[in-house]
Scaffold this active site. Structure first.
Site, PDB file in Angstrom:
ATOM      1  N   ASP A 124      82.231 -15.189 -20.976  1.00  0.00           N
ATOM      2  CA  ASP A 124      83.219 -15.910 -20.167  1.00  0.00           C
ATOM      3  C   ASP A 124      82.700 -17.309 -19.859  1.00  0.00           C
ATOM      4  O   ASP A 124      83.401 -18.110 -19.247  1.00  0.00           O
ATOM      5  CB  ASP A 124      83.465 -15.133 -18.866  1.00  0.00           C
ATOM      6  CG  ASP A 124      84.547 -15.764 -18.013  1.00  0.00           C
ATOM      7  OD1 ASP A 124      85.646 -16.004 -18.558  1.00  0.00           O
ATOM      8  OD2 ASP A 124      84.305 -16.039 -16.820  1.00  0.00           O
ATOM      9  N   PHE A 158      86.590 -15.314 -12.402  1.00  0.00           N
ATOM     10  CA  PHE A 158      86.860 -15.451 -10.949  1.00  0.00           C
ATOM     11  C   PHE A 158      88.356 -15.449 -10.652  1.00  0.00           C
ATOM     12  O   PHE A 158      88.744 -15.385  -9.496  1.00  0.00           O
ATOM     13  CB  PHE A 158      86.274 -16.782 -10.440  1.00  0.00           C
ATOM     14  CG  PHE A 158      87.080 -17.985 -10.874  1.00  0.00           C
ATOM     15  CD1 PHE A 158      86.974 -18.493 -12.153  1.00  0.00           C
ATOM     16  CD2 PHE A 158      87.978 -18.583 -10.002  1.00  0.00           C
ATOM     17  CE1 PHE A 158      87.737 -19.584 -12.567  1.00  0.00           C
ATOM     18  CE2 PHE A 158      88.747 -19.676 -10.393  1.00  0.00           C
ATOM     19  CZ  PHE A 158      88.623 -20.177 -11.685  1.00  0.00           C
ATOM     20  N   GLU A 203      80.314 -25.575 -22.247  1.00  0.00           N
ATOM     21  CA  GLU A 203      81.715 -25.343 -21.863  1.00  0.00           C
ATOM     22  C   GLU A 203      82.382 -26.537 -21.202  1.00  0.00           C
ATOM     23  O   GLU A 203      83.605 -26.667 -21.216  1.00  0.00           O
ATOM     24  CB  GLU A 203      81.840 -24.114 -20.954  1.00  0.00           C
ATOM     25  CG  GLU A 203      81.264 -24.294 -19.556  1.00  0.00           C
ATOM     26  CD  GLU A 203      81.510 -23.075 -18.665  1.00  0.00           C
ATOM     27  OE1 GLU A 203      81.214 -21.941 -19.083  1.00  0.00           O
ATOM     28  OE2 GLU A 203      81.996 -23.278 -17.541  1.00  0.00           O
ATOM     29  N   ARG A 254      76.475 -17.641 -16.360  1.00  0.00           N
ATOM     30  CA  ARG A 254      76.437 -19.053 -16.755  1.00  0.00           C
ATOM     31  C   ARG A 254      75.999 -19.137 -18.220  1.00  0.00           C
ATOM     32  O   ARG A 254      75.104 -18.388 -18.642  1.00  0.00           O
ATOM     33  CB  ARG A 254      75.446 -19.858 -15.897  1.00  0.00           C
ATOM     34  CG  ARG A 254      75.934 -20.194 -14.490  1.00  0.00           C
ATOM     35  CD  ARG A 254      77.074 -21.214 -14.468  1.00  0.00           C
ATOM     36  NE  ARG A 254      77.544 -21.515 -13.121  1.00  0.00           N
ATOM     37  CZ  ARG A 254      78.537 -20.894 -12.494  1.00  0.00           C
ATOM     38  NH1 ARG A 254      79.201 -19.911 -13.084  1.00  0.00           N
ATOM     39  NH2 ARG A 254      78.894 -21.252 -11.281  1.00  0.00           N
ATOM     40  N   HIS A 267      85.963 -19.062 -18.826  1.00  0.00           N
ATOM     41  CA  HIS A 267      85.508 -19.070 -17.420  1.00  0.00           C
ATOM     42  C   HIS A 267      86.648 -18.620 -16.491  1.00  0.00           C
ATOM     43  O   HIS A 267      86.999 -19.313 -15.545  1.00  0.00           O
ATOM     44  CB  HIS A 267      84.996 -20.461 -17.026  1.00  0.00           C
ATOM     45  CG  HIS A 267      83.904 -20.391 -15.983  1.00  0.00           C
ATOM     46  ND1 HIS A 267      82.725 -21.075 -16.064  1.00  0.00           N
ATOM     47  CD2 HIS A 267      83.838 -19.698 -14.812  1.00  0.00           C
ATOM     48  CE1 HIS A 267      81.986 -20.817 -15.008  1.00  0.00           C
ATOM     49  NE2 HIS A 267      82.631 -19.974 -14.235  1.00  0.00           N
ATOM     50  N   THR A 300      79.063 -13.105 -17.937  1.00  0.00           N
ATOM     51  CA  THR A 300      80.093 -13.714 -17.075  1.00  0.00           C
ATOM     52  C   THR A 300      79.410 -14.618 -16.048  1.00  0.00           C
ATOM     53  O   THR A 300      80.031 -14.987 -15.058  1.00  0.00           O
ATOM     54  CB  THR A 300      80.903 -12.632 -16.316  1.00  0.00           C
ATOM     55  OG1 THR A 300      79.978 -11.808 -15.606  1.00  0.00           O
ATOM     56  CG2 THR A 300      81.758 -11.798 -17.242  1.00  0.00           C
TER      57      THR A 300
HETATM   58  P1  NAD Z   1      73.974 -13.587  -5.960  1.00  0.00           P
HETATM   59  O1  NAD Z   1      73.135 -14.706  -5.459  1.00  0.00           O
HETATM   60  O2  NAD Z   1      74.626 -12.680  -4.963  1.00  0.00           O
HETATM   61  O3  NAD Z   1      73.091 -12.656  -6.920  1.00  0.00           O
HETATM   62  C1  NAD Z   1      72.236 -13.157  -7.907  1.00  0.00           C
HETATM   63  C2  NAD Z   1      71.154 -12.111  -8.137  1.00  0.00           C
HETATM   64  O4  NAD Z   1      70.342 -12.574  -9.220  1.00  0.00           O
HETATM   65  C3  NAD Z   1      70.243 -11.904  -6.910  1.00  0.00           C
HETATM   66  O5  NAD Z   1      70.092 -10.539  -6.635  1.00  0.00           O
HETATM   67  C4  NAD Z   1      68.938 -12.540  -7.350  1.00  0.00           C
HETATM   68  O6  NAD Z   1      67.779 -11.922  -6.766  1.00  0.00           O
HETATM   69  C5  NAD Z   1      68.989 -12.308  -8.867  1.00  0.00           C
HETATM   70  N1  NAD Z   1      68.056 -13.153  -9.598  1.00  0.00           N
HETATM   71  C6  NAD Z   1      67.645 -14.411  -9.291  1.00  0.00           C
HETATM   72  N2  NAD Z   1      66.736 -14.830 -10.205  1.00  0.00           N
HETATM   73  C7  NAD Z   1      66.592 -13.816 -11.087  1.00  0.00           C
HETATM   74  C8  NAD Z   1      65.784 -13.641 -12.238  1.00  0.00           C
HETATM   75  N3  NAD Z   1      64.932 -14.594 -12.651  1.00  0.00           N
HETATM   76  N4  NAD Z   1      65.889 -12.480 -12.916  1.00  0.00           N
HETATM   77  C9  NAD Z   1      66.731 -11.489 -12.487  1.00  0.00           C
HETATM   78  N5  NAD Z   1      67.503 -11.599 -11.393  1.00  0.00           N
HETATM   79  C10 NAD Z   1      67.436 -12.746 -10.704  1.00  0.00           C
HETATM   80  O7  NAD Z   1      75.040 -14.229  -6.924  1.00  0.00           O
HETATM   81  P2  NAD Z   1      76.432 -13.602  -7.393  1.00  0.00           P
HETATM   82  O8  NAD Z   1      77.487 -13.935  -6.426  1.00  0.00           O
HETATM   83  O9  NAD Z   1      76.217 -12.180  -7.768  1.00  0.00           O
HETATM   84  O10 NAD Z   1      76.720 -14.480  -8.701  1.00  0.00           O
HETATM   85  C11 NAD Z   1      75.879 -14.427  -9.845  1.00  0.00           C
HETATM   86  C12 NAD Z   1      76.237 -15.545 -10.780  1.00  0.00           C
HETATM   87  O11 NAD Z   1      77.541 -15.317 -11.310  1.00  0.00           O
HETATM   88  C13 NAD Z   1      76.373 -16.916 -10.098  1.00  0.00           C
HETATM   89  O12 NAD Z   1      75.104 -17.558 -10.011  1.00  0.00           O
HETATM   90  C14 NAD Z   1      77.317 -17.653 -11.004  1.00  0.00           C
HETATM   91  O13 NAD Z   1      76.561 -18.376 -11.930  1.00  0.00           O
HETATM   92  C15 NAD Z   1      78.082 -16.548 -11.715  1.00  0.00           C
HETATM   93  N6  NAD Z   1      79.526 -16.557 -11.412  1.00  0.00           N
HETATM   94  C16 NAD Z   1      80.417 -16.629 -12.432  1.00  0.00           C
HETATM   95  C17 NAD Z   1      81.777 -16.594 -12.175  1.00  0.00           C
HETATM   96  C18 NAD Z   1      82.802 -16.647 -13.277  1.00  0.00           C
HETATM   97  O14 NAD Z   1      83.994 -16.891 -13.019  1.00  0.00           O
HETATM   98  N7  NAD Z   1      82.434 -16.416 -14.529  1.00  0.00           N
HETATM   99  C19 NAD Z   1      82.233 -16.507 -10.856  1.00  0.00           C
HETATM  100  C20 NAD Z   1      81.293 -16.424  -9.838  1.00  0.00           C
HETATM  101  C21 NAD Z   1      79.937 -16.436 -10.115  1.00  0.00           C
END
Ligand code: NAD
Length: 332
Positions: free
Chosen positions: A258, A298, A263, A234, A295, A232
């Site tokens: 998702d 959210f 996309e 990217r 997608h 969910t």
């Molecule tokens: P966040 O920044 O709070 O958390 C991301 C986590 O990933 C952090 O703990 C970070 O340390 C970790 N991370 C970074 N690089 C890494 C690596 N190489 N290996 C392992 N972990 C690593 O972000 P979030 O709010 O939890 O969102 C995460 C992702 O979800 C976003 O970047 C976005 O792409 C995606 N997202 C998708 C939707 C959707 O509708 N599908 C909605 C919101 C966010």
């Protein structure tokens, strides 16, 4: 003070119009994506507001700067589609909505797991056709299974919390261990251990240089045969052709996505009357054990409310004070 929106959907307009009363911005909406061909739509605006598939690369940013744009406001959490170095070079501030509703995304990941496992989508259709047979609908208990979580930030942590309710063992990989997650019983291990031990793997890390194709033929080989993979986060986290190969060999037994690498040409549109030229998504959709949503993780009322309020507040603060009260929202 004008803000120009790209990739606008009716619900964006509904929520932004509703919450703009207390800010009083002039809002102009375009359905088209932001690209170097569509920057011509930007006139007399202080800010452009973009979503996940708008591309703010160096060319776009240069053109926006020439038109006097001072702020790129992402109405999402991920920011892999904006060239931050270029924004800095052209003195454009970039902000996002870091945590509008982590629960919305985490709950959608769970919905995908339950649908793939218990096949409620198939049962719904069957029963409506008066087919009350259970053959082919067998699932498994999630209770007691090992869940692998890659990335335990806002969304990953919310997902871990949900899965503790199923009495699962949770193994996580992140570049930084999170104390709150550890307190819930999440065990931090190496990426390899997550891949080798998890029955269900859910991706919650951002897309960047280190994570692009983190799921590839080598990492899939390390996974248990029969694994469930959920993305969910990217699309670019997954090498889609490697996953298709693993679905064909039954190494991956369930896939829930998702998000999808290509996309931007498909999602958020009604293409039901069109011929889809993307053979990869067509192949994915042909598997009975693949669930694709467009997608929508959210997409809750609570999330849309927070997205509108925080985006407008970000632009207001950047314009008036040159800074943001929530530092995680400011990217450049
Ligand atoms: P966040 O920044 O709070 O958390 C991301 C986590 O990933 C952090 O703990 C970070 O340390 C970790 N991370 C970074 N690089 C890494 C690596 N190489 N290996 C392992 N972990 C690593 O972000 P979030 O709010 O939890 O969102 C995460 C992702 O979800 C976003 O970047 C976005 O792409 C995606 N997202 C998708 C939707 C959707 O509708 N599908 C909605 C919101 C966010």
């Amino acid at each position: 003070m004008k803000i120009i929106f790209f990739s606008t959907q009716p619900y964006d307009k509904q929520f932004f119009d509703q919450y703009n009363d207390s800010f009083g911005f002039e809002l102009e909406y375009f359905e088209t994506q932001l690209t170097s061909q569509t920057t011509s739509l930007v006139n007399n605006a202080i800010a452009v507001c973009v979503f996940v598939n708008d591309k703010a690369d160096v060319n776009v940013i240069k053109q926006l700067a020439a038109k006097g744009v001072k702020i790129i406001a992402l109405r999402c959490a991920g920011f892999n589609n904006v060239d931050l170095a270029a924004a800095k070079q052209y003195d454009i501030k970039v902000c996002r909505v870091p945590a509008y509703s982590p629960q919305a995304v985490a709950e959608h990941a769970l919905a995908m797991i339950l649908t793939l496992n218990r096949k409620t989508h198939k049962a719904y259709n069957r029963v409506r056709e008066q087919n009350f047979s259970l053959n082919g609908l067998i699932g498994f208990d999630i209770h007691g299974k090992t869940i692998g979580v890659i990335g335990t930030g806002n969304i990953g942590k919310a997902f871990c919390k949900i899965m503790t309710g199923f009495d699962c063992k949770i193994l996580a990989f992140d570049v930084i261990a999170n104390k709150e997650a550890e307190a819930m019983g999440v065990e931090y291990v190496s990426l390899i251990e997550v891949l080798q031990q998890a029955d269900i793997i859910s991706l919650h890390c951002p897309l960047n240089e280190q994570t692009r194709h983190i799921i590839n033929s080598q990492t899939i080989d390390m996974m248990k045969k029969g694994v469930m993979l959920i993305n969910t986060s990217r699309g670019g986290l997954i090498d889609t052709s490697a996953v298709i190969k693993a679905l064909k060999s039954c190494h991956i037994a369930y896939l829930g996505i998702d998000v999808y690498e290509q996309e931007e040409k498909l999602f958020f549109r009604d293409l039901s009357q069109d011929i889809i030229e993307d053979d990869t998504i067509q192949r994915l959709m042909s598997f009975p054990n693949v669930l694709v949503t467009a997608h929508q993780a959210f997409f809750t009322k609570e999330a849309l409310t927070q997205i509108a309020l925080i985006t407008l507040r970000n632009i207001h603060e950047l314009n008036n004070e040159g800074n943001l009260s929530t530092q995680a929202a400011l990217l450049v």
